[in-house]
Write a protein that holds these residues in place. Structure first.
Motif, short mmCIF file in Angstrom:
data_model
loop_
_atom_site.label_atom_id
_atom_site.label_comp_id
_atom_site.label_asym_id
_atom_site.label_seq_id
_atom_site.Cartn_x
_atom_site.Cartn_y
_atom_site.Cartn_z
N SER A 43 19.26 24.94 -7.81
CA SER A 43 19.83 26.07 -8.69
C SER A 43 19.99 25.14 -10.14
O SER A 43 20.59 25.76 -11.18
N GLY A 44 19.54 23.99 -10.11
CA GLY A 44 19.67 23.23 -11.28
C GLY A 44 18.79 23.28 -12.31
O GLY A 44 17.94 24.11 -12.02
N PRO A 45 18.98 22.58 -13.71
CA PRO A 45 18.00 22.83 -14.66
C PRO A 45 16.61 22.28 -14.31
O PRO A 45 16.64 21.41 -13.56
N GLN A 46 15.60 22.93 -15.10
CA GLN A 46 14.29 22.18 -14.88
C GLN A 46 14.28 21.11 -16.03
O GLN A 46 14.97 21.18 -17.18
N PRO A 47 13.78 19.92 -15.82
CA PRO A 47 13.69 18.76 -16.79
C PRO A 47 12.72 19.12 -17.91
O PRO A 47 11.69 20.15 -17.62
N ARG A 48 12.92 18.83 -18.96
CA ARG A 48 11.95 19.18 -20.19
C ARG A 48 10.65 18.63 -19.89
O ARG A 48 10.32 17.52 -18.87
N PRO A 49 9.53 19.40 -20.45
CA PRO A 49 8.14 18.78 -19.93
C PRO A 49 7.89 17.43 -20.32
O PRO A 49 7.30 16.69 -19.19
N GLU A 50 8.41 16.66 -21.20
CA GLU A 50 8.24 15.34 -21.50
C GLU A 50 8.97 14.49 -20.28
O GLU A 50 8.37 13.42 -19.88
N ALA A 51 9.91 15.02 -19.69
CA ALA A 51 10.45 14.31 -18.63
C ALA A 51 9.99 14.44 -17.29
O ALA A 51 9.94 13.52 -16.69
N VAL A 52 9.33 15.71 -17.17
CA VAL A 52 8.60 15.73 -16.06
C VAL A 52 7.33 14.88 -15.91
O VAL A 52 7.10 14.14 -14.82
N LYS A 53 6.59 14.76 -17.18
CA LYS A 53 5.37 13.68 -17.20
C LYS A 53 5.92 12.45 -16.97
O LYS A 53 5.10 11.69 -15.96
N ARG A 54 6.96 11.72 -17.49
CA ARG A 54 7.42 10.75 -17.03
C ARG A 54 8.12 10.46 -15.50
O ARG A 54 7.65 9.43 -15.15
N LEU A 55 8.45 11.39 -15.11
CA LEU A 55 8.83 11.37 -13.67
C LEU A 55 7.74 11.59 -12.82
O LEU A 55 7.59 10.39 -11.92
N ASN A 56 6.88 12.07 -12.67
CA ASN A 56 5.47 12.16 -12.31
C ASN A 56 4.69 10.85 -12.31
O ASN A 56 4.35 10.36 -11.26
N PHE A 57 4.77 10.30 -13.51
CA PHE A 57 4.23 8.95 -13.87
C PHE A 57 4.93 8.19 -13.02
O PHE A 57 4.29 7.25 -12.37
N ALA A 58 6.24 7.87 -12.85
CA ALA A 58 6.89 7.03 -12.27
C ALA A 58 6.77 6.86 -10.94
O ALA A 58 6.70 6.00 -10.27
N TYR A 59 6.77 8.15 -10.60
CA TYR A 59 6.65 8.27 -8.90
C TYR A 59 5.11 7.77 -8.63
O TYR A 59 5.13 7.19 -7.51
N GLU A 60 4.09 8.03 -9.23
CA GLU A 60 2.79 7.45 -9.17
C GLU A 60 2.78 5.80 -9.05
O GLU A 60 2.29 5.30 -8.19
N GLN A 61 3.56 5.44 -9.99
CA GLN A 61 3.56 3.89 -10.16
C GLN A 61 4.35 3.48 -8.80
O GLN A 61 4.08 2.23 -8.44
N TRP A 62 5.61 4.14 -8.70
CA TRP A 62 6.33 3.74 -7.45
C TRP A 62 5.39 3.73 -6.25
O TRP A 62 5.73 2.63 -5.70
N GLN A 63 4.56 4.65 -6.02
CA GLN A 63 3.94 4.74 -4.77
C GLN A 63 2.94 3.52 -4.92
O GLN A 63 2.76 3.12 -3.97
N ARG A 64 2.39 3.24 -5.85
CA ARG A 64 1.37 2.11 -6.22
C ARG A 64 1.93 0.80 -5.69
O ARG A 64 1.30 -0.06 -5.00
N VAL A 65 3.07 0.59 -6.36
CA VAL A 65 3.69 -0.93 -5.96
C VAL A 65 4.15 -1.01 -4.70
O VAL A 65 4.07 -1.97 -4.14
N ALA A 66 5.01 0.15 -4.26
CA ALA A 66 5.49 0.12 -2.95
C ALA A 66 4.54 -0.02 -1.82
O ALA A 66 4.57 -0.70 -0.79
N ALA A 67 3.10 0.67 -2.16
CA ALA A 67 2.09 0.48 -0.88
C ALA A 67 1.52 -0.71 -1.18
O ALA A 67 1.14 -1.52 0.01
N ALA A 68 1.59 -1.58 -2.29
CA ALA A 68 0.77 -2.94 -2.24
C ALA A 68 1.92 -4.09 -1.92
O ALA A 68 1.59 -5.32 -1.11
#
Length: 134
Positions: free
Chosen positions: A61-86
């Motif tokens: 029921s919470g607010p949606q982040p703004r589109p630029e925040a969504v872009k950063r969050l998705n990007f950060a998660y991708e980079q997290w996955q890459r570093v954590a996997a390695a």
């Protein structure tokens, strides 16, 4: 391009990290980042002025982040996955908050907030490949 995973040297395709972020949805991506980095850092890298914003974004029921925040969050998660996997999750957390020579000794959290995404991606690739020549 592939990412080595942990001590087993199993390869994780970089595209897989991108697909995971897109298919999970922003609420789940944010929840996972909060669990890994903490809500204050996640809010900060997303560019939110409210340090509790990321905790609000995970609620159905919470607010949606703004589109630029969504872009950063998705990007950060991708980079997290890459570093954590390695390198493992502990190293990934330290890498996100530590001064990085690949980012002129700024932190990845700051660089993501400033939309220096290409620099962060290159820094992650250098870390994964062990190719820093500073």
């Amino acid at each position: 391009m592939a990412v080595k995973a942990g001590n087993s040297k199993k390869l994780l395709p970089v595209a897989e990290a991108h697909r995971a972020a897109l298919t999970l949805g922003v609420r789940e991506v944010t929840r996972r980042l909060n669990a890994s980095l903490g809500g204050t850092l996640v809010s900060s890298l997303a560019g939110a002025s409210d340090t509790k914003a990321s905790h609000k974004w995970v609620k159905e029921s919470g607010p949606q982040p703004r589109p630029e925040a969504v872009k950063r969050l998705n990007f950060a998660y991708e980079q997290w996955q890459r570093v954590a996997a390695a390198e493992g999750e502990h190293v990934a957390r330290v890498w996100f908050i530590g001064a990085s020579p690949w980012l002129d000794y700024d932190t990845p959290v700051n660089a993501i907030r400033e939309d220096r995404l290409a620099e962060v991606s290159a820094a992650v690739q250098a870390l994964v490949d062990d190719t820093f020549s500073g």
